[in-house]
Design a protein around this motif. Sequence first.
Motif, PDB file in Angstrom:
ATOM      1  N   LEU A 174       0.865  -1.177   0.000  1.00 23.42           N
ATOM      2  CA  LEU A 174       0.000   0.000   0.000  1.00 23.42           C
ATOM      3  C   LEU A 174       0.901   1.226   0.000  1.00 23.42           C
ATOM      4  CD1 LEU A 174      -2.817   1.306   0.263  1.00 23.42           C
ATOM      5  CD2 LEU A 174      -2.521   1.186   2.742  1.00 23.42           C
ATOM      6  N   VAL A 175       0.824   2.023  -1.075  1.00 24.60           N
ATOM      7  CA  VAL A 175       1.717   3.175  -1.225  1.00 24.60           C
ATOM      8  C   VAL A 175       0.878   4.417  -1.509  1.00 24.60           C
ATOM      9  CG1 VAL A 175       3.577   1.721  -2.112  1.00 24.60           C
ATOM     10  CG2 VAL A 175       2.023   2.832  -3.719  1.00 24.60           C
ATOM     11  N   THR A 176       1.522   5.556  -1.314  1.00 30.83           N
ATOM     12  CA  THR A 176       0.935   6.841  -1.667  1.00 30.83           C
ATOM     13  C   THR A 176       2.058   7.794  -2.018  1.00 30.83           C
ATOM     14  OG1 THR A 176      -0.522   8.637  -0.949  1.00 30.83           O
ATOM     15  CG2 THR A 176       0.931   7.687   0.702  1.00 30.83           C
ATOM     16  N   GLY A 177       1.752   8.850  -2.786  1.00 26.08           N
ATOM     17  CA  GLY A 177       2.741   9.761  -3.327  1.00 26.08           C
ATOM     18  C   GLY A 177       3.579  10.549  -2.339  1.00 26.08           C
ATOM     19  N   PRO A 178       3.031  11.409  -1.533  1.00 23.92           N
ATOM     20  CA  PRO A 178       1.615  11.751  -1.392  1.00 23.92           C
ATOM     21  C   PRO A 178       1.032  12.391  -2.663  1.00 23.92           C
ATOM     22  CG  PRO A 178       2.930  12.608   0.446  1.00 23.92           C
ATOM     23  CD  PRO A 178       3.879  12.198  -0.615  1.00 23.92           C
ATOM     24  N   PHE A 179      -0.285  12.407  -2.713  1.00 21.63           N
ATOM     25  CA  PHE A 179      -0.965  12.891  -3.910  1.00 21.63           C
ATOM     26  C   PHE A 179      -0.684  14.369  -4.160  1.00 21.63           C
ATOM     27  CE2 PHE A 179      -4.704  14.601  -6.126  1.00 21.63           C
ATOM     28  CZ  PHE A 179      -4.707  13.778  -7.248  1.00 21.63           C
ATOM     29  N   ARG A 180      -0.566  15.164  -3.105  1.00 21.48           N
ATOM     30  CA  ARG A 180      -0.317  16.598  -3.274  1.00 21.48           C
ATOM     31  C   ARG A 180       1.100  16.876  -3.769  1.00 21.48           C
ATOM     32  NH1 ARG A 180      -1.953  19.966   1.916  1.00 21.48           N
ATOM     33  NH2 ARG A 180      -1.062  21.556   0.530  1.00 21.48           N
ATOM     34  N   VAL A 181       2.001  15.914  -3.641  1.00 21.49           N
ATOM     35  CA  VAL A 181       3.392  16.136  -4.032  1.00 21.49           C
ATOM     36  C   VAL A 181       3.643  15.686  -5.460  1.00 21.49           C
ATOM     37  CG1 VAL A 181       5.794  15.530  -3.525  1.00 21.49           C
ATOM     38  CG2 VAL A 181       4.185  15.968  -1.659  1.00 21.49           C
ATOM     39  N   PRO A 214      -2.006   8.572  -5.947  1.00 23.24           N
ATOM     40  CA  PRO A 214      -2.972   8.372  -4.862  1.00 23.24           C
ATOM     41  C   PRO A 214      -2.689   7.075  -4.109  1.00 23.24           C
ATOM     42  CG  PRO A 214      -3.932   7.696  -6.927  1.00 23.24           C
ATOM     43  CD  PRO A 214      -2.555   8.195  -7.257  1.00 23.24           C
ATOM     44  N   LEU A 215      -3.541   6.762  -3.181  1.00 18.01           N
ATOM     45  CA  LEU A 215      -3.454   5.471  -2.486  1.00 18.01           C
ATOM     46  C   LEU A 215      -3.685   4.357  -3.499  1.00 18.01           C
ATOM     47  CD1 LEU A 215      -5.452   6.270   0.767  1.00 18.01           C
ATOM     48  CD2 LEU A 215      -3.072   5.542   0.689  1.00 18.01           C
ATOM     49  N   ARG A 216      -2.759   3.437  -3.581  1.00 19.25           N
ATOM     50  CA  ARG A 216      -2.882   2.352  -4.537  1.00 19.25           C
ATOM     51  C   ARG A 216      -2.047   1.164  -4.062  1.00 19.25           C
ATOM     52  NH1 ARG A 216      -2.760   4.022  -9.376  1.00 19.25           N
ATOM     53  NH2 ARG A 216      -1.917   2.218 -10.440  1.00 19.25           N
ATOM     54  N   ALA A 221      -6.683   0.616   9.811  1.00 17.45           N
ATOM     55  CA  ALA A 221      -6.927  -0.773   9.428  1.00 17.45           C
ATOM     56  C   ALA A 221      -7.937  -0.907   8.298  1.00 17.45           C
ATOM     57  CB  ALA A 221      -7.419  -1.576  10.644  1.00 17.45           C
ATOM     58  N   LYS A 222      -8.675   0.147   7.986  1.00 18.22           N
ATOM     59  CA  LYS A 222      -9.674   0.045   6.916  1.00 18.22           C
ATOM     60  C   LYS A 222      -9.044  -0.010   5.537  1.00 18.22           C
ATOM     61  CE  LYS A 222     -10.555   5.013   6.312  1.00 18.22           C
ATOM     62  NZ  LYS A 222     -11.585   6.067   6.380  1.00 18.22           N
ATOM     63  N   PHE A 223      -7.767   0.345   5.434  1.00 16.49           N
ATOM     64  CA  PHE A 223      -7.077   0.280   4.145  1.00 16.49           C
ATOM     65  C   PHE A 223      -6.563  -1.150   3.941  1.00 16.49           C
ATOM     66  CE2 PHE A 223      -6.392   4.787   5.423  1.00 16.49           C
ATOM     67  CZ  PHE A 223      -7.159   5.368   4.428  1.00 16.49           C
ATOM     68  N   ASN A 224      -7.408  -1.978   3.388  1.00 22.27           N
ATOM     69  CA  ASN A 224      -7.064  -3.368   3.109  1.00 22.27           C
ATOM     70  C   ASN A 224      -7.421  -3.678   1.662  1.00 22.27           C
ATOM     71  OD1 ASN A 224      -9.843  -3.400   3.276  1.00 22.27           O
ATOM     72  ND2 ASN A 224      -9.899  -4.442   5.244  1.00 22.27           N
ATOM     73  N   ASP A 225      -7.338  -4.957   1.301  1.00 23.95           N
ATOM     74  CA  ASP A 225      -7.642  -5.335  -0.079  1.00 23.95           C
ATOM     75  C   ASP A 225      -9.108  -5.090  -0.427  1.00 23.95           C
ATOM     76  OD1 ASP A 225      -5.049  -6.438  -0.990  1.00 23.95           O
ATOM     77  OD2 ASP A 225      -5.365  -7.847   0.646  1.00 23.95           O
ATOM     78  N   ALA A 226     -10.003  -5.262   0.535  1.00 25.32           N
ATOM     79  CA  ALA A 226     -11.420  -5.026   0.274  1.00 25.32           C
ATOM     80  C   ALA A 226     -11.712  -3.549   0.022  1.00 25.32           C
ATOM     81  CB  ALA A 226     -12.258  -5.537   1.451  1.00 25.32           C
ATOM     82  N   ALA A 281     -11.506  12.151   1.023  1.00 25.07           N
ATOM     83  CA  ALA A 281     -11.224  12.517   2.412  1.00 25.07           C
ATOM     84  C   ALA A 281     -10.153  11.608   3.013  1.00 25.07           C
ATOM     85  CB  ALA A 281     -12.510  12.449   3.232  1.00 25.07           C
ATOM     86  N   ASP A 282     -10.200  10.324   2.683  1.00 24.93           N
ATOM     87  CA  ASP A 282      -9.174   9.396   3.177  1.00 24.93           C
ATOM     88  C   ASP A 282      -7.808   9.770   2.631  1.00 24.93           C
ATOM     89  OD1 ASP A 282     -11.172   8.045   4.483  1.00 24.93           O
ATOM     90  OD2 ASP A 282     -11.421   6.526   2.918  1.00 24.93           O
ATOM     91  N   GLN A 283      -7.764  10.176   1.354  1.00 24.14           N
ATOM     92  CA  GLN A 283      -6.484  10.564   0.752  1.00 24.14           C
ATOM     93  C   GLN A 283      -5.904  11.787   1.455  1.00 24.14           C
ATOM     94  OE1 GLN A 283      -4.859   8.984  -2.143  1.00 24.14           O
ATOM     95  NE2 GLN A 283      -3.258  10.166  -1.127  1.00 24.14           N
ATOM     96  N   LYS A 284      -6.728  12.760   1.763  1.00 22.99           N
ATOM     97  CA  LYS A 284      -6.248  13.968   2.438  1.00 22.99           C
ATOM     98  C   LYS A 284      -5.745  13.658   3.838  1.00 22.99           C
ATOM     99  CE  LYS A 284      -9.209  17.205  -0.105  1.00 22.99           C
ATOM    100  NZ  LYS A 284     -10.305  18.202  -0.002  1.00 22.99           N
ATOM    101  N   ALA A 285      -6.435  12.758   4.533  1.00 23.75           N
ATOM    102  CA  ALA A 285      -6.015  12.415   5.899  1.00 23.75           C
ATOM    103  C   ALA A 285      -4.660  11.711   5.900  1.00 23.75           C
ATOM    104  CB  ALA A 285      -7.080  11.547   6.562  1.00 23.75           C
ATOM    105  N   VAL A 286      -4.466  10.808   4.945  1.00 22.57           N
ATOM    106  CA  VAL A 286      -3.189  10.100   4.869  1.00 22.57           C
ATOM    107  C   VAL A 286      -2.068  11.037   4.446  1.00 22.57           C
ATOM    108  CG1 VAL A 286      -1.958   8.251   3.671  1.00 22.57           C
ATOM    109  CG2 VAL A 286      -4.299   7.885   4.428  1.00 22.57           C
TER     110      VAL A 286
END
Length: 246
Positions: free
Chosen positions: A137-144, A148-150, A171-176, A206-211
């Motif tokens: 599970l990686v992220t850029g971050p998106f603003r940089v 995104p989360l992928r 923990a909600k960031f899982n395969d599902a 909203a999840d992307q901004k929080a991360v």
Amino acid sequence: MRELTVDSSCSSLPNMSRNSTLVPGVSRYSRSAIYAKKALYKRNKYTTAAPAKEAAADKTVEVKGAKNGGKRTVPANKASKFYPAEDISQPKKSRKVAKAAGLRSSIAPGSVVILLAGRHRGKRVVVLKQLDSGLLLVTGPFRVNGVPLRRVDQAYVIATSTKIEIGAVDAKFNDAYFKKSAAAKSQDFLASQQEGAKAVPASKAADQKAVDKAILDAVVKTPFLRQYLSAKFSLSKGQFPHNMKF
């Protein structure tokens, strides 16, 4: 008057079979070739369930003779005395169980890796954690850098020595979390055909901004780290990645 005679060999009809015999026991075409010639793959295959039969019980018979035990059990289902004349292909039974790949020693939560495949190849991203499927599970971050989360396969990343101190990942960031239903896929396809671009759900934005907020707070503490994440990785002539230290 002279009689006309016809040779019997000339009057024989040609062989209309799709598969001729070269020598006894050897045909010109194989079974797969005949399957294609007859277009058997176009025919509907109907399967009828056989009626359930009660399992026959073994039968006990009496055997004469004092040394023969007196009784003998005869199995209800005897083994066949003959083998099938044609070889019948049997599906191969595999005992292998798919297991999630272990995390490489050079990758840990907070490590910066370089993507080697996909639409974001060449960009540097931050690893958040490894999912149950073995993907990262990686992220850029998106603003940089716009990543995104992928989920990515760790086989398609280059691990670097740069590491960021990140906190615990939700923990909600899982395969599902990344799985889509069949109805959602069809709606996304139709929307992309009509509008050209699909909108991101508000919950995922909203999840992307929080991360990103948690990671950016750690990025600003290190000089030039934001510029390092926003720059794309590339090789010049004479540079070889296996000789480089990241």
